[in-house]
Design a protein around this motif. Structure first.
Motif, PDB file in Angstrom:
ATOM      1  N   VAL A  55       0.893  -1.036   0.000  1.00 34.26           N
ATOM      2  CA  VAL A  55      -0.039  -0.068  -0.020  1.00 34.26           C
ATOM      3  C   VAL A  55       1.002   1.185  -0.095  1.00 34.26           C
ATOM      4  N   ALA A  56       1.077   1.816  -1.199  1.00 35.46           N
ATOM      5  CA  ALA A  56       1.967   3.274  -1.378  1.00 35.46           C
ATOM      6  C   ALA A  56       1.047   4.169  -0.588  1.00 35.46           C
ATOM      7  N   HIS A  57       1.817   4.930   0.162  1.00 34.74           N
ATOM      8  CA  HIS A  57       1.225   6.292   0.746  1.00 34.74           C
ATOM      9  C   HIS A  57       1.265   7.553  -0.046  1.00 34.74           C
ATOM     10  N   SER A  58       0.253   7.500  -1.169  1.00 33.58           N
ATOM     11  CA  SER A  58       0.277   8.521  -2.123  1.00 33.58           C
ATOM     12  C   SER A  58       0.332  10.084  -1.307  1.00 33.58           C
ATOM     13  N   GLY A  59       1.011  10.955  -2.009  1.00 30.17           N
ATOM     14  CA  GLY A  59       0.755  12.308  -1.528  1.00 30.17           C
ATOM     15  C   GLY A  59       1.401  12.563  -0.394  1.00 30.17           C
ATOM     16  N   HIS A  60       2.725  11.840  -0.042  1.00 30.20           N
ATOM     17  CA  HIS A  60       3.453  11.808   1.107  1.00 30.20           C
ATOM     18  C   HIS A  60       4.706  12.700   0.631  1.00 30.20           C
ATOM     19  N   GLU A  61       4.785  14.042   1.053  1.00 28.71           N
ATOM     20  CA  GLU A  61       5.800  14.866   0.660  1.00 28.71           C
ATOM     21  C   GLU A  61       7.008  15.144   1.625  1.00 28.71           C
ATOM     22  N   HIS A  62       6.529  14.505   2.904  1.00 31.22           N
ATOM     23  CA  HIS A  62       7.579  14.632   4.049  1.00 31.22           C
ATOM     24  C   HIS A  62       8.571  13.448   4.001  1.00 31.22           C
ATOM     25  N   ALA A  63       9.909  14.042   4.334  1.00 30.60           N
ATOM     26  CA  ALA A  63      10.944  12.846   3.891  1.00 30.60           C
ATOM     27  C   ALA A  63      11.414  12.537   5.385  1.00 30.60           C
ATOM     28  N   HIS A  64      11.180  11.161   5.852  1.00 30.53           N
ATOM     29  CA  HIS A  64      11.389  10.758   7.144  1.00 30.53           C
ATOM     30  C   HIS A  64      12.994  10.439   7.145  1.00 30.53           C
ATOM     31  N   GLY A  65      13.557  10.344   8.089  1.00 29.02           N
ATOM     32  CA  GLY A  65      14.976   9.880   8.396  1.00 29.02           C
ATOM     33  C   GLY A  65      15.302  10.588   9.667  1.00 29.02           C
ATOM     34  N   GLU A  66      16.723  10.448  10.044  1.00 27.74           N
ATOM     35  CA  GLU A  66      17.071  10.687  11.449  1.00 27.74           C
ATOM     36  C   GLU A  66      16.760  12.481  11.597  1.00 27.74           C
ATOM     37  N   GLY A  67      16.205  12.731  12.850  1.00 26.93           N
ATOM     38  CA  GLY A  67      16.072  14.109  12.877  1.00 26.93           C
ATOM     39  C   GLY A  67      14.579  14.731  12.321  1.00 26.93           C
ATOM     40  N   CYS A  68      13.836  13.858  11.712  1.00 26.36           N
ATOM     41  CA  CYS A  68      12.831  14.250  10.971  1.00 26.36           C
ATOM     42  C   CYS A  68      11.773  14.617  12.136  1.00 26.36           C
ATOM     43  N   GLY A  69      11.577  14.456  13.174  1.00 25.23           N
ATOM     44  CA  GLY A  69      10.708  14.250  14.223  1.00 25.23           C
ATOM     45  C   GLY A  69       9.697  13.621  14.640  1.00 25.23           C
ATOM     46  N   HIS A  70       9.700  12.478  13.977  1.00 22.39           N
ATOM     47  CA  HIS A  70       8.782  11.303  13.973  1.00 22.39           C
ATOM     48  C   HIS A  70       9.686  10.121  14.656  1.00 22.39           C
ATOM     49  N   GLU A  71       8.881   9.447  15.450  1.00 26.90           N
ATOM     50  CA  GLU A  71       9.644   8.334  16.085  1.00 26.90           C
ATOM     51  C   GLU A  71       9.926   7.042  15.136  1.00 26.90           C
ATOM     52  N   SER A  72      10.996   6.570  14.955  1.00 24.43           N
ATOM     53  CA  SER A  72      11.536   5.302  14.332  1.00 24.43           C
ATOM     54  C   SER A  72      11.358   4.111  15.078  1.00 24.43           C
ATOM     55  N   VAL A  73      10.745   3.008  14.265  1.00 25.28           N
ATOM     56  CA  VAL A  73      10.643   1.791  14.858  1.00 25.28           C
ATOM     57  C   VAL A  73      11.282   0.847  13.832  1.00 25.28           C
ATOM     58  N   LEU A  74      12.243  -0.027  14.561  1.00 26.37           N
ATOM     59  CA  LEU A  74      12.768  -1.250  13.594  1.00 26.37           C
ATOM     60  C   LEU A  74      11.965  -2.099  13.193  1.00 26.37           C
ATOM     61  N   HIS A  75      11.775  -2.499  11.961  1.00 28.20           N
ATOM     62  CA  HIS A  75      10.814  -3.544  11.549  1.00 28.20           C
ATOM     63  C   HIS A  75      11.298  -4.461  10.573  1.00 28.20           C
ATOM     64  N   GLY A  76      11.856  -5.456  10.883  1.00 33.63           N
ATOM     65  CA  GLY A  76      12.588  -6.431  10.294  1.00 33.63           C
ATOM     66  C   GLY A  76      13.747  -5.792   9.687  1.00 33.63           C
ATOM     67  N   ASP A  77      13.996  -5.515   8.226  1.00 39.81           N
ATOM     68  CA  ASP A  77      15.132  -5.138   7.698  1.00 39.81           C
ATOM     69  C   ASP A  77      15.001  -3.565   7.460  1.00 39.81           C
ATOM     70  N   HIS A  78      14.086  -3.065   7.959  1.00 38.02           N
ATOM     71  CA  HIS A  78      14.246  -1.612   7.600  1.00 38.02           C
ATOM     72  C   HIS A  78      13.614  -0.847   8.837  1.00 38.02           C
ATOM     73  N   VAL A  79      13.622   0.454   8.702  1.00 34.93           N
ATOM     74  CA  VAL A  79      12.736   1.276   9.890  1.00 34.93           C
ATOM     75  C   VAL A  79      11.654   1.936   9.271  1.00 34.93           C
ATOM     76  N   ASP A  80      10.546   1.842  10.288  1.00 28.99           N
ATOM     77  CA  ASP A  80       9.375   2.344   9.637  1.00 28.99           C
ATOM     78  C   ASP A  80       9.417   3.704  10.807  1.00 28.99           C
ATOM     79  N   TYR A  81       8.500   4.886  10.317  1.00 25.42           N
ATOM     80  CA  TYR A  81       8.310   6.035  10.999  1.00 25.42           C
ATOM     81  C   TYR A  81       6.866   6.174  11.368  1.00 25.42           C
ATOM     82  N   LEU A  82       6.799   6.437  12.508  1.00 18.21           N
ATOM     83  CA  LEU A  82       5.144   6.737  13.117  1.00 18.21           C
ATOM     84  C   LEU A  82       5.070   8.207  12.669  1.00 18.21           C
ATOM     85  N   HIS A  83       3.822   8.350  11.926  1.00 16.77           N
ATOM     86  CA  HIS A  83       3.366   9.590  11.393  1.00 16.77           C
ATOM     87  C   HIS A  83       1.759   9.547  11.333  1.00 16.77           C
ATOM     88  N   ASP A  84       1.233  10.222  12.025  1.00 18.91           N
ATOM     89  CA  ASP A  84      -0.394  10.629  11.917  1.00 18.91           C
ATOM     90  C   ASP A  84      -1.127   9.214  11.902  1.00 18.91           C
TER      91      ASP A  84
END
Length: 98
Positions: A55-84
């Motif tokens: 499920v692609a999140h269309s219209g998502h202009e915000h770039a997540h990454g270190e210091g983006c202000g959203h909590e990161s969660v390790l999820h398998g082989d990648h990182v998810d960012y908690l947002h809205d």
């Protein structure tokens, strides 16, 4: 989006507000980030909480990454960012909604 029912059979730990794992609001329930997995209680046991489709999140202009202000969660082989109330993961040049 539906969620696969994949039981986590050997899960002795009981998640809850004071268990020490990150709570992740997810639709009508709460997931708990634990050892790179997201667990949710279902029918008296714990399931791996994973979407059954891409499920692609269309219209998502915000770039997540270190210091983006959203909590990161390790999820398998990648990182998810908690947002809205969603988990966003980078995938092939766009963000997926987990």
């Amino acid at each position: 989006m539906t969620t696969l029912h994949h039981e986590h059979p050997v899960h002795q730990h009981s998640h809850g507000p004071s268990c020490g794992h990150t709570e992740v609001p997810h639709g009508d329930h709460v997931d708990y980030a634990h050892d790179g997995h997201l667990h949710r209680e279902h029918g008296g046991h714990w399931d791996e909480c994973e979407p059954d489709a891409h499920v692609a999140h269309s219209g998502h202009e915000h770039a997540h990454g270190e210091g983006c202000g959203h909590e990161s969660v390790l999820h398998g082989d990648h990182v998810d960012y908690l947002h809205d109330g969603h988990r966003h993961a980078r995938h092939d040049g766009h963000w997926d909604d987990h």
